[in-house]
Design an enzyme around this catalytic site. Structure first.
Site, short mmCIF file in Angstrom:
data_model
loop_
_atom_site.label_atom_id
_atom_site.label_comp_id
_atom_site.label_asym_id
_atom_site.label_seq_id
_atom_site.Cartn_x
_atom_site.Cartn_y
_atom_site.Cartn_z
CG PHE A 120 10.23 2.45 10.81
CD1 PHE A 120 10.50 1.28 10.11
CD2 PHE A 120 8.91 2.91 10.86
CE1 PHE A 120 9.48 0.56 9.49
CE2 PHE A 120 7.88 2.19 10.25
CZ PHE A 120 8.18 1.01 9.56
CE LYS A 161 14.83 1.94 6.24
NZ LYS A 161 13.78 1.86 7.27
CE LYS A 198 -3.25 -2.11 3.21
NZ LYS A 198 -3.80 -1.97 4.58
N GLY A 199 2.09 1.15 0.44
CA GLY A 199 2.91 2.32 0.77
C GLY A 199 3.07 3.36 -0.33
CG ASP A 213 14.96 -1.45 5.17
OD1 ASP A 213 16.16 -1.18 5.30
OD2 ASP A 213 14.26 -1.87 6.12
CG ASP A 260 2.27 0.99 7.41
OD1 ASP A 260 3.17 0.76 6.58
OD2 ASP A 260 1.76 0.10 8.13
CD GLU A 278 8.47 -0.52 -2.55
OE1 GLU A 278 7.33 -0.09 -2.33
OE2 GLU A 278 8.82 -1.69 -2.29
CG ASP A 279 6.72 2.45 0.54
OD1 ASP A 279 7.46 1.56 0.07
OD2 ASP A 279 6.05 2.26 1.57
NE ARG A 311 -0.96 2.15 4.97
CZ ARG A 311 0.07 1.37 4.64
NH1 ARG A 311 1.07 1.86 3.97
NH2 ARG A 311 0.10 0.10 5.00
P1 IMP Z 1 12.72 -4.23 1.86
O1 IMP Z 1 12.28 -5.51 1.22
O2 IMP Z 1 13.50 -4.46 3.13
O3 IMP Z 1 13.46 -3.30 0.91
O4 IMP Z 1 11.42 -3.50 2.39
C1 IMP Z 1 10.64 -2.68 1.60
C2 IMP Z 1 9.28 -2.47 2.24
O5 IMP Z 1 9.36 -2.45 3.67
C3 IMP Z 1 8.73 -1.11 1.84
O6 IMP Z 1 7.93 -1.20 0.68
C4 IMP Z 1 7.91 -0.72 3.05
O7 IMP Z 1 6.61 -1.25 2.94
C5 IMP Z 1 8.61 -1.38 4.22
N1 IMP Z 1 9.54 -0.45 4.90
C6 IMP Z 1 10.89 -0.49 4.94
N2 IMP Z 1 11.40 0.52 5.65
C7 IMP Z 1 10.33 1.25 6.05
C8 IMP Z 1 10.20 2.48 6.81
O8 IMP Z 1 11.17 3.14 7.23
N3 IMP Z 1 8.92 2.91 7.00
C9 IMP Z 1 7.81 2.27 6.53
N4 IMP Z 1 7.89 1.14 5.83
C10 IMP Z 1 9.14 0.62 5.58
#
Ligand code: IMP
Length: 178
Positions: A149, A128, A40-41, A100, A156, A96-97, A162
């Protein structure tokens, strides 16, 4: 109560989104672009981004989940909503939002490649990088951060925040951490 420390104001976001949209509009001139939002982000970022684009686009969404209600990735990615547009021979831009670890996008790029698109690129609101595990190439980024975070503008924490127009760093007390 968790503390919210401002990172980007509504105005900062607007400026960054319009710069990225200009670049995308120029790079995809004369292409048939499918913008694919990750729910949803990315719902707010995508809706602002496409309104800044000056090229014709098709929009679709995919829903993936990797996080429960905590702040640390479970590492397991689940596809909970499928794409409706046929991606064969299309230029696809994932929106993508936040990236990480990169595991979600690594999974998604591989999944999308199974539909034989012409190209797959990545656009993220936030990059990030401290916990990056997957070697992915991000093509468009609005803002880079080292750690923390973040919430607001679609992002969220346990489904909250959100709707905030800006982006904030969420500081949890030790008893509030999952
Ligand atoms: P990844 O697979 O670790 O890159 O995670 C990506 C997903 O984790 C993003 O699409 C977000 O939904 C969530 N996410 C990662 N870091 C954050 C944050 O700082 N705030 C909110 N959601 C996050």
């Amino acid at each position: 109560m968790p503390e919210l420390i401002p990172v980007l104001s509504k105005e900062d976001i607007h400026k960054r989104v319009s710069v990225v949209a200009r670049k995308i509009s120029s790079d995809y001139r004369n292409h048939e672009l499918v913008v694919l939002g990750v729910l949803k982000g990315a719902f707010i970022f995508l809706s602002d981004l496409v309104r800044h684009l000056t090229i014709p686009v098709k929009v679709d969404f995919i829903r993936l989940s990797s996080y429960g209600s905590g702040t640390v990735s479970s590492g397991k990615i689940k596809l909970t909503q499928k794409i409706e547009i046929d991606l064969k021979n299309k230029d696809v831009l994932i929106v993508e939002d936040i990236v990480d670890t990169g595991l979600t996008l690594a999974y998604l790029v591989e999944y999308l490649n199974s539909f034989d698109p012409k190209s797959v690129k990545i656009c993220t609101l936030l990059d990030k990088y401290e916990r990056r595990k997957a070697d992915i190439k991000i093509d468009y980024t609005c803002h880079v951060i080292h750690e923390g975070f973040l919430v607001g503008y679609g992002l969220d924490y346990a489904e909250k925040y959100r709707n905030l127009p800006g982006i904030y760093h969420l500081q949890l007390n030790s008893e509030e951490r999952p």
